[in-house]
Scaffold this motif. Structure first.
Motif, short mmCIF file in Angstrom:
data_model
loop_
_atom_site.label_atom_id
_atom_site.label_comp_id
_atom_site.label_asym_id
_atom_site.label_seq_id
_atom_site.Cartn_x
_atom_site.Cartn_y
_atom_site.Cartn_z
N PRO A 1 -4.14 10.62 -5.47
CA PRO A 1 -5.19 10.05 -4.57
C PRO A 1 -5.58 8.71 -5.03
CG PRO A 1 -5.52 12.31 -5.45
CD PRO A 1 -4.27 11.85 -6.12
N VAL A 2 -5.69 7.85 -4.29
CA VAL A 2 -6.24 6.48 -4.68
C VAL A 2 -7.26 6.11 -3.82
CG1 VAL A 2 -5.44 3.95 -4.63
CG2 VAL A 2 -3.52 5.84 -5.00
N THR A 3 -8.30 5.77 -4.32
CA THR A 3 -9.66 4.98 -3.57
C THR A 3 -9.41 3.74 -2.87
OG1 THR A 3 -10.75 3.98 -5.48
CG2 THR A 3 -11.03 6.31 -5.12
N VAL A 4 -10.42 3.44 -2.17
CA VAL A 4 -10.20 2.03 -1.42
C VAL A 4 -10.48 0.96 -2.29
CG1 VAL A 4 -11.32 0.34 0.39
CG2 VAL A 4 -10.81 2.98 1.02
N GLY A 5 -11.37 1.31 -3.46
CA GLY A 5 -11.60 0.26 -4.57
C GLY A 5 -10.42 0.16 -5.31
N GLN A 6 -9.87 1.08 -5.45
CA GLN A 6 -8.56 0.98 -6.31
C GLN A 6 -7.49 0.06 -5.71
OE1 GLN A 6 -7.74 5.08 -6.99
NE2 GLN A 6 -8.28 4.88 -9.38
N LEU A 7 -7.36 0.28 -4.33
CA LEU A 7 -6.27 -0.43 -3.59
C LEU A 7 -6.67 -2.01 -3.49
CD1 LEU A 7 -5.60 1.98 -0.60
CD2 LEU A 7 -3.90 1.03 -2.15
N ALA A 8 -8.10 -2.30 -3.28
CA ALA A 8 -8.66 -3.54 -3.23
C ALA A 8 -8.30 -4.20 -4.83
CB ALA A 8 -10.17 -3.65 -3.08
N GLU A 9 -8.47 -3.45 -5.86
CA GLU A 9 -8.31 -4.16 -7.05
C GLU A 9 -6.42 -4.50 -7.08
OE1 GLU A 9 -9.59 -1.84 -10.48
OE2 GLU A 9 -11.48 -1.52 -9.43
N TYR A 10 -5.77 -3.53 -6.62
CA TYR A 10 -4.31 -3.71 -6.70
C TYR A 10 -4.08 -4.86 -5.90
CZ TYR A 10 0.44 -2.38 -6.20
OH TYR A 10 1.94 -2.20 -6.26
N ALA B 1 -10.09 -9.09 0.26
CA ALA B 1 -11.49 -8.58 0.28
C ALA B 1 -11.28 -6.91 0.77
CB ALA B 1 -12.17 -9.29 1.73
N ARG B 2 -12.57 -6.32 0.40
CA ARG B 2 -12.14 -4.84 0.65
C ARG B 2 -12.08 -4.50 2.18
NH1 ARG B 2 -15.53 0.15 -2.07
NH2 ARG B 2 -14.53 -1.08 -3.77
N GLY B 3 -12.76 -5.14 3.16
CA GLY B 3 -12.90 -5.07 4.64
C GLY B 3 -11.37 -4.99 4.91
N SER B 4 -10.46 -6.10 4.26
CA SER B 4 -9.02 -6.18 4.52
C SER B 4 -8.36 -4.79 4.24
CB SER B 4 -8.36 -7.22 3.93
OG SER B 4 -7.08 -7.44 4.11
N VAL B 5 -8.70 -4.24 3.05
CA VAL B 5 -7.94 -3.16 2.95
C VAL B 5 -8.41 -2.09 3.93
CG1 VAL B 5 -7.90 -0.93 1.08
CG2 VAL B 5 -8.13 -3.59 0.29
N HIS B 6 -9.62 -1.85 4.48
CA HIS B 6 -9.72 -0.93 5.47
C HIS B 6 -8.94 -1.14 6.75
CE1 HIS B 6 -13.22 1.15 3.78
NE2 HIS B 6 -13.44 0.37 3.06
N HIS B 7 -8.90 -2.32 6.81
CA HIS B 7 -8.08 -2.69 8.43
C HIS B 7 -6.72 -2.26 8.04
CE1 HIS B 7 -6.18 -5.07 11.24
NE2 HIS B 7 -5.04 -5.51 10.30
N HIS B 8 -6.00 -2.57 6.74
CA HIS B 8 -4.45 -2.14 6.65
C HIS B 8 -4.42 -0.64 6.61
CE1 HIS B 8 -3.13 -6.16 6.33
NE2 HIS B 8 -3.76 -6.49 5.25
N LEU B 9 -5.54 -0.05 6.05
CA LEU B 9 -5.42 1.48 6.38
C LEU B 9 -5.59 2.15 7.50
CD1 LEU B 9 -7.68 2.63 2.98
CD2 LEU B 9 -5.10 2.55 3.29
N ARG B 10 -6.35 1.42 8.39
CA ARG B 10 -6.66 1.88 9.62
C ARG B 10 -5.38 1.72 10.66
NH1 ARG B 10 -9.89 -1.72 11.60
NH2 ARG B 10 -11.50 -1.09 10.21
N VAL B 11 -4.78 0.77 10.28
CA VAL B 11 -3.37 0.39 11.05
C VAL B 11 -2.25 1.43 10.82
CG1 VAL B 11 -1.48 -1.13 11.40
CG2 VAL B 11 -3.81 -2.11 11.26
N LEU B 12 -2.14 1.54 9.32
CA LEU B 12 -1.14 2.74 9.09
C LEU B 12 -1.72 4.14 9.48
CD1 LEU B 12 -0.83 1.50 5.25
CD2 LEU B 12 1.00 1.67 7.05
N ILE C 1 0.77 -1.18 -0.18
CA ILE C 1 0.09 -0.22 -0.08
C ILE C 1 0.78 1.12 -0.13
CG2 ILE C 1 -1.55 1.26 1.54
CD1 ILE C 1 -2.88 -1.39 2.19
N ILE C 2 1.89 1.32 0.83
CA ILE C 2 2.81 2.37 1.00
C ILE C 2 3.49 2.55 -0.42
CG2 ILE C 2 4.97 3.23 1.99
CD1 ILE C 2 2.49 3.52 3.81
#
Length: 68
Positions: A30-39, A43-54, A21-22
């Motif tokens: 700028p990158v959306t959560v959806g773009q991160l999930a595609e990359y 699961a989208r929830g996992s991306v939210h978790h990683h963003l929250r930690v960062l 992600i970094i």
């Protein structure tokens, strides 16, 4: 207090998904959560978790724009 900060950053960066992600965000665009999930292809929830930690580690900030 400083030691706690360093440990929090180290723990946040110890995960390979968060490092990816970094690297993606290094472009400065700028990158959306959806773009991160595609990359990342988790699961989208996992991306939210990683963003929250960062975000909690103070490594990045998250900005909400409408539905994005």
């Amino acid at each position: 207090m400083y030691d706690t900060y360093i440990v929090r950053i180290g723990a946040a960066l110890a995960d390979p998904t968060r490092l990816r992600i970094i690297r993606l965000l290094e472009t400065g665009s700028p990158v959306t959560v959806g773009q991160l999930a595609e990359y990342l292809e988790p699961a989208r929830g996992s991306v939210h978790h990683h963003l929250r930690v960062l975000r909690r580690a103070g490594i990045l900030s998250v900005e909400r724009r409408g539905r994005w």
